[in-house]
Design a protein around this motif. Structure first.
Motif, PDB file in Angstrom:
ATOM      1  N   HIS A   1     -13.556 -10.657 -52.630  1.00 29.05           N
ATOM      2  CA  HIS A   1     -14.170  -9.904 -53.716  1.00 29.05           C
ATOM      3  C   HIS A   1     -15.594 -10.364 -54.004  1.00 29.05           C
ATOM      4  O   HIS A   1     -16.367  -9.632 -54.620  1.00 29.05           O
ATOM      5  CB  HIS A   1     -13.303  -9.985 -54.968  1.00 29.05           C
ATOM      6  N   ALA A   2     -15.935 -11.559 -53.556  1.00 32.93           N
ATOM      7  CA  ALA A   2     -17.305 -12.054 -53.714  1.00 32.93           C
ATOM      8  C   ALA A   2     -18.198 -11.586 -52.562  1.00 32.93           C
ATOM      9  O   ALA A   2     -19.374 -11.933 -52.513  1.00 32.93           O
ATOM     10  CB  ALA A   2     -17.302 -13.577 -53.790  1.00 32.93           C
ATOM     11  N   GLY A   3     -17.643 -10.806 -51.639  1.00 33.79           N
ATOM     12  CA  GLY A   3     -18.429 -10.267 -50.530  1.00 33.79           C
ATOM     13  C   GLY A   3     -18.409 -11.105 -49.276  1.00 33.79           C
ATOM     14  O   GLY A   3     -19.205 -10.889 -48.366  1.00 33.79           O
ATOM     15  N   LEU A   4     -17.506 -12.047 -49.201  1.00 28.37           N
ATOM     16  CA  LEU A   4     -17.367 -12.904 -48.018  1.00 28.37           C
ATOM     17  C   LEU A   4     -15.982 -12.663 -47.425  1.00 28.37           C
ATOM     18  O   LEU A   4     -15.083 -13.487 -47.540  1.00 28.37           O
ATOM     19  CB  LEU A   4     -17.558 -14.369 -48.408  1.00 28.37           C
ATOM     20  N   ALA A   5     -15.818 -11.518 -46.780  1.00 27.18           N
ATOM     21  CA  ALA A   5     -14.498 -11.052 -46.382  1.00 27.18           C
ATOM     22  C   ALA A   5     -14.074 -11.443 -44.970  1.00 27.18           C
ATOM     23  O   ALA A   5     -12.952 -11.145 -44.572  1.00 27.18           O
ATOM     24  CB  ALA A   5     -14.431  -9.528 -46.519  1.00 27.18           C
ATOM     25  N   THR A   6     -14.948 -12.108 -44.226  1.00 22.75           N
ATOM     26  CA  THR A   6     -14.590 -12.490 -42.865  1.00 22.75           C
ATOM     27  C   THR A   6     -14.944 -13.948 -42.614  1.00 22.75           C
ATOM     28  O   THR A   6     -15.775 -14.533 -43.312  1.00 22.75           O
ATOM     29  CB  THR A   6     -15.330 -11.621 -41.823  1.00 22.75           C
ATOM     30  N   VAL A   7     -14.335 -14.495 -41.595  1.00 27.93           N
ATOM     31  CA  VAL A   7     -14.641 -15.865 -41.185  1.00 27.93           C
ATOM     32  C   VAL A   7     -16.116 -15.957 -40.799  1.00 27.93           C
ATOM     33  O   VAL A   7     -16.803 -16.924 -41.141  1.00 27.93           O
ATOM     34  CB  VAL A   7     -13.724 -16.303 -40.026  1.00 27.93           C
ATOM     35  N   THR A   8     -16.631 -14.937 -40.126  1.00 26.19           N
ATOM     36  CA  THR A   8     -18.033 -14.914 -39.719  1.00 26.19           C
ATOM     37  C   THR A   8     -18.967 -14.953 -40.922  1.00 26.19           C
ATOM     38  O   THR A   8     -19.970 -15.679 -40.921  1.00 26.19           O
ATOM     39  CB  THR A   8     -18.314 -13.661 -38.870  1.00 26.19           C
TER      40      THR A   8
END
Length: 134
Positions: free
Chosen positions: A79-86
């Motif tokens: 939800h903070a915009g960091l949805a992937t490992v990358t």
């Protein structure tokens, strides 16, 4: 969180999705992570679960299993915009701290921040290690 861990501790807003997954025999985070788009569509069509929320849960499963995170931490990062490992691997500790802190302030949770610089560095390190192994 490991892939063999049972599906539990899901946010209240995802009760229908949890019921649908359990009724379909999907009981672990790894099984949820392994679903493909067709299976998600079928699950959404067969009950009250929405495809959007099922995809959100699958994203949580990806982060939680890849980085050994609690479901709540995976949801916070998504939800903070960091949805992937990358995305996490490419973030700076300060950026991760800023994004999650901003989200918590917007939600007005009133609790102390969950993420500090030490934890942010740990998550970024895990994400970078995970990228190097793939």
């Amino acid at each position: 969180m490991r892939p063999e861990d049972p599906l539990q501790d899901l946010p209240q807003g995802l009760r229908d999705e949890q019921k649908q997954l359990l009724a379909s025999g999907i009981t672990t985070w790894g099984q949820l992570q392994a679903l493909d788009a067709l299976q998600i569509s079928r699950l959404a069509a067969s009950g009250r679960a929405s495809a959007r929320n099922l995809r959100r849960l699958q994203g949580m499963a990806d982060l939680a299993c890849a980085l050994d995170l609690a479901p709540q931490d995976a949801a916070l990062l998504m939800h903070a915009g960091l949805a992937t490992v990358t995305a996490i691997a490419g973030a700076s500790p300060q950026d991760l701290l800023t994004r999650t802190g901003r989200l918590e302030r917007q939600l007005r949770s009133g609790r102390p921040p969950v993420v500090d610089l030490v934890l942010a560095r740990r998550w970024i390190k895990r994400a970078r290690e995970r990228q190097n192994t793939n």
